[in-house]
Motif scaffolding. Structure first.
Motif, mmCIF file in Angstrom:
data_model
loop_
_atom_site.group_PDB
_atom_site.id
_atom_site.type_symbol
_atom_site.label_atom_id
_atom_site.label_comp_id
_atom_site.label_asym_id
_atom_site.label_seq_id
_atom_site.Cartn_x
_atom_site.Cartn_y
_atom_site.Cartn_z
ATOM 1 N N ARG A 226 0.832 -1.200 0.000
ATOM 2 C CA ARG A 226 0.000 0.000 0.000
ATOM 3 C C ARG A 226 0.871 1.257 0.000
ATOM 4 N NH1 ARG A 226 -2.987 -1.461 3.818
ATOM 5 N NH2 ARG A 226 -2.007 -0.357 5.555
ATOM 6 N N GLN A 227 1.940 1.262 0.791
ATOM 7 C CA GLN A 227 2.834 2.423 0.825
ATOM 8 C C GLN A 227 3.523 2.633 -0.514
ATOM 9 O OE1 GLN A 227 5.349 1.342 4.116
ATOM 10 N NE2 GLN A 227 3.960 2.187 5.668
ATOM 11 N N ILE A 228 3.948 1.530 -1.135
ATOM 12 C CA ILE A 228 4.617 1.635 -2.435
ATOM 13 C C ILE A 228 3.647 2.172 -3.485
ATOM 14 C CG2 ILE A 228 5.681 0.319 -4.307
ATOM 15 C CD1 ILE A 228 6.780 -1.582 -2.103
ATOM 16 N N LEU A 229 2.451 1.594 -3.530
ATOM 17 C CA LEU A 229 1.480 1.981 -4.554
ATOM 18 C C LEU A 229 0.917 3.384 -4.342
ATOM 19 C CD1 LEU A 229 -0.456 -1.391 -4.922
ATOM 20 C CD2 LEU A 229 1.139 -0.367 -6.565
ATOM 21 N N ALA A 230 1.076 3.923 -3.149
ATOM 22 C CA ALA A 230 0.610 5.278 -2.882
ATOM 23 C C ALA A 230 1.669 6.331 -3.200
ATOM 24 C CB ALA A 230 0.192 5.408 -1.416
ATOM 25 N N HIS A 231 2.864 5.888 -3.588
ATOM 26 C CA HIS A 231 3.967 6.830 -3.779
ATOM 27 C C HIS A 231 4.014 7.309 -5.231
ATOM 28 C CE1 HIS A 231 7.830 8.734 -3.279
ATOM 29 N NE2 HIS A 231 7.911 8.313 -2.030
ATOM 30 N N PRO A 232 3.899 8.608 -5.489
ATOM 31 C CA PRO A 232 3.870 9.096 -6.874
ATOM 32 C C PRO A 232 5.172 8.840 -7.635
ATOM 33 C CG PRO A 232 3.966 10.933 -5.308
ATOM 34 C CD PRO A 232 3.707 9.708 -4.514
ATOM 35 N N THR A 233 6.310 8.825 -6.929
ATOM 36 C CA THR A 233 7.577 8.561 -7.616
ATOM 37 C C THR A 233 7.597 7.147 -8.172
ATOM 38 O OG1 THR A 233 8.740 10.110 -6.181
ATOM 39 C CG2 THR A 233 10.087 8.496 -7.340
ATOM 40 N N PHE A 234 7.078 6.198 -7.396
ATOM 41 C CA PHE A 234 7.000 4.815 -7.881
ATOM 42 C C PHE A 234 6.183 4.754 -9.168
ATOM 43 C CE2 PHE A 234 4.432 0.961 -8.203
ATOM 44 C CZ PHE A 234 5.421 -0.008 -8.256
ATOM 45 N N TRP A 235 5.026 5.385 -9.185
ATOM 46 C CA TRP A 235 4.165 5.318 -10.359
ATOM 47 C C TRP A 235 4.778 6.004 -11.563
ATOM 48 C CZ3 TRP A 235 0.629 2.017 -11.358
ATOM 49 C CH2 TRP A 235 -0.106 1.429 -10.321
ATOM 50 N N ALA A 236 5.406 7.144 -11.349
ATOM 51 C CA ALA A 236 5.986 7.875 -12.474
ATOM 52 C C ALA A 236 7.049 7.031 -13.182
ATOM 53 C CB ALA A 236 6.589 9.195 -11.987
ATOM 54 N N PHE A 237 7.962 6.456 -12.415
ATOM 55 C CA PHE A 237 9.057 5.710 -13.035
ATOM 56 C C PHE A 237 8.623 4.320 -13.489
ATOM 57 C CE2 PHE A 237 11.602 8.948 -10.831
ATOM 58 C CZ PHE A 237 12.433 9.323 -11.876
ATOM 59 N N THR A 238 7.667 3.717 -12.790
ATOM 60 C CA THR A 238 7.161 2.426 -13.240
ATOM 61 C C THR A 238 6.412 2.566 -14.560
ATOM 62 O OG1 THR A 238 7.033 1.471 -11.022
ATOM 63 C CG2 THR A 238 5.576 0.550 -12.693
ATOM 64 N N LEU A 239 5.567 3.581 -14.667
ATOM 65 C CA LEU A 239 4.846 3.787 -15.924
ATOM 66 C C LEU A 239 5.797 4.155 -17.053
ATOM 67 C CD1 LEU A 239 1.641 5.649 -14.681
ATOM 68 C CD2 LEU A 239 1.853 3.266 -15.437
ATOM 69 N N LEU A 240 6.856 4.874 -16.740
ATOM 70 C CA LEU A 240 7.855 5.186 -17.757
ATOM 71 C C LEU A 240 8.467 3.899 -18.310
ATOM 72 C CD1 LEU A 240 9.559 7.570 -19.075
ATOM 73 C CD2 LEU A 240 11.262 7.031 -17.328
ATOM 74 N N SER A 241 8.922 3.025 -17.405
ATOM 75 C CA SER A 241 9.514 1.759 -17.833
ATOM 76 C C SER A 241 8.502 0.889 -18.569
ATOM 77 C CB SER A 241 10.055 0.989 -16.626
ATOM 78 O OG SER A 241 11.091 1.688 -15.988
ATOM 79 N N ALA A 242 7.280 0.824 -18.026
ATOM 80 C CA ALA A 242 6.269 -0.062 -18.594
ATOM 81 C C ALA A 242 5.846 0.387 -19.991
ATOM 82 C CB ALA A 242 5.058 -0.124 -17.672
ATOM 83 N N ALA A 243 5.645 1.685 -20.170
ATOM 84 C CA ALA A 243 5.219 2.183 -21.484
ATOM 85 C C ALA A 243 6.316 1.961 -22.521
ATOM 86 C CB ALA A 243 4.867 3.666 -21.394
#
Length: 416
Positions: A226-243
């Motif tokens: 929950r803490q990881i998924l709530a972190h905007p930095t995680f989402w920004a860089f994960t979506l960058l890699s995933a896209a």
């Protein structure tokens, strides 16, 4: 600070202890280990691609079934990381690597002996599940040893090694398929994994300074996720890699059918063609390190987004214009690959950066989401393939634009 001296005195005690453990290994050994552990993914996805049309024909399978040998494997790869990540936070990276590489070696050998497409898909799925341990631990050990910005530079070196390995895969796969048949292209990854297993068993030292004895407790695990998924930095860089990986996966999944079946290239010629793409990716990883030193992570990703958008859009426009020769299309692929080399180093290091005490779990979630994108794209391609260039071109175009939007928007706004 020299890169062969990873610990920073300002870091928390567990990180200093992890770095002290890592100092048993030289920086060269760390980069070699990263290259092999990350390189197992292109060995698994790329080496058999020149033989995929022959495999499909021999088993009398549909293109959708053939795509499952790639997309199903990648879905298992992503899902397995959700297990391997917390297990490695609990018991350490080394035992997880030993178990994963041993399981991968067995599954790869079994896939080479498969007597049906269904059996091949099953063993490839097992391969993907075992491969999750290797790639997840590679990303996590970088966070064990390095601060995020230095970690991006170090992982870019590992990705350069991955690029060298990937350069060899397609021409080697084409040669092996032509000379010895498709089964050898599925057996070769078992030999690669066995070599990586030997290196880990003999030379690799534990990098996790303080295992978390409660990492697998359901309440702790759910709170961590929950803490990881709530972190905007995680989402920004994960979506960058995933896209970015979504676009690369589209090329990997469709290129052998487009260039061999549709355009009539030989398997070996196709392998050489794809080496040029990997060389562009290699340039991107080296250029990434230059950008990180000169302009920092945000600016590097912004520049990479330009390459992604330009490459994807150019490929779409060329397809609409009726260009139907391999080398006529490759400039667009080269541009996209340069951007991918920039985004993967920054994205993989950035996604785990805020979580030094849960690097395994963060790496696992990031990897799972990346592979979920790949599985979804593979499923879409299986349904939309029409014997033309357009599914590949439109897929890369879409992901190139999405990557750029993430790079120019989300990444620019988050705290590094």
């Amino acid at each position: 600070m020299p890169e062969n001296n990873p610990p920073l005195s300002a870091l928390a005690d567990p990180e200093r202890r992890a770095a002290a453990a890592g100092q048993v290994m030289s920086s060269g050994l760390v980069v070699l280990a990263l290259s092999l552990l990350l390189g197992i993914q292109p060995v698994t996805t790329d080496l058999y691609l020149p033989a995929l049309p022959a495999i499909t024909a021999e088993f009398g399978a549909s293109l959708a079934q053939a795509q499952l040998t790639l997309s199903g494997m990648l879905l298992a790869f992503g899902l397995s990381q959700l297990v391997w990540g917390p297990v490695s936070d609990r018991f350490g990276r080394r035992p997880v690597l030993l178990a994963g590489l041993a399981g991968y070696t067995v599954a790869a050998a079994a896939s080479a002996l498969a007597q049906s497409m269904e059996a091949l898909v099953v063993w490839r799925i097992v391969q993907g599940a075992a491969m999750g341990a290797s790639v997840m631990c590679a990303r996590a050990l970088v966070r064990d040893l390095y601060c995020p910005e230095l970690g991006a530079r170090v992982i870019s070196k590992g990705l350069t090694g991955l690029g060298v390995i990937a350069c060899l895969n397609l021409p080697l796969g084409g040669f092996l398929a032509e000379a010895f048949g498709w089964r050898i292209t599925l057996l070769a990854p078992a030999l690669f994994a066995a070599a990586a297993l030997g290196l880990v068993a003999l030379r690799f030292r534990e990098t996790l300074g303080t295992p978390n004895p409660r990492a697998l407790a359901p309440s702790v695990l759910l709170r961590t996720w929950r803490q990881i998924l709530a972190h905007p930095t995680f989402w920004a860089f994960t979506l960058l890699s995933a896209a970015s990986y979504g676009g690369l996966f589209t090329i990997l999944a469709m290129s052998s059918f487009v260039f061999i079946t549709l355009m009539g290239m030989s398997k070996f010629g196709y392998g050489l063609l794809m080496v040029s793409m990997t060389a562009s990716y290699l340039f991107g990883t080296v250029y990434c390190r230059h950008l990180l030193v000169r302009v920092g992570v945000r600016r590097a990703v912004t520049i990479g987004g330009g390459f992604s958008a330009l490459g994807g859009t150019l490929l779409g426009v060329l397809a609409l214009a009726g260009v139907d020769t391999p080398w006529g299309l490759m400039p667009a692929v080269w541009l996209f690959a340069i951007g991918h080399g920039i985004h993967q180093a920054c994205g993989q290091a950035g996604a785990v950066g805020p979580f030094p005490q849960a690097a395994g779990a963060a790496s696992a979630l990031s990897g799972f989401l990346m592979m979920l994108v790949a599985f979804g794209m593979g499923s879409w391609l299986g349904l939309t393939v029409d014997g033309s260039l357009f599914p590949m071109a439109s897929g890369v175009w879409f992901w190139g634009v999405v990557t750029a939007l993430v790079a120019w928007g989300m990444v620019r706004r988050v705290r590094l």
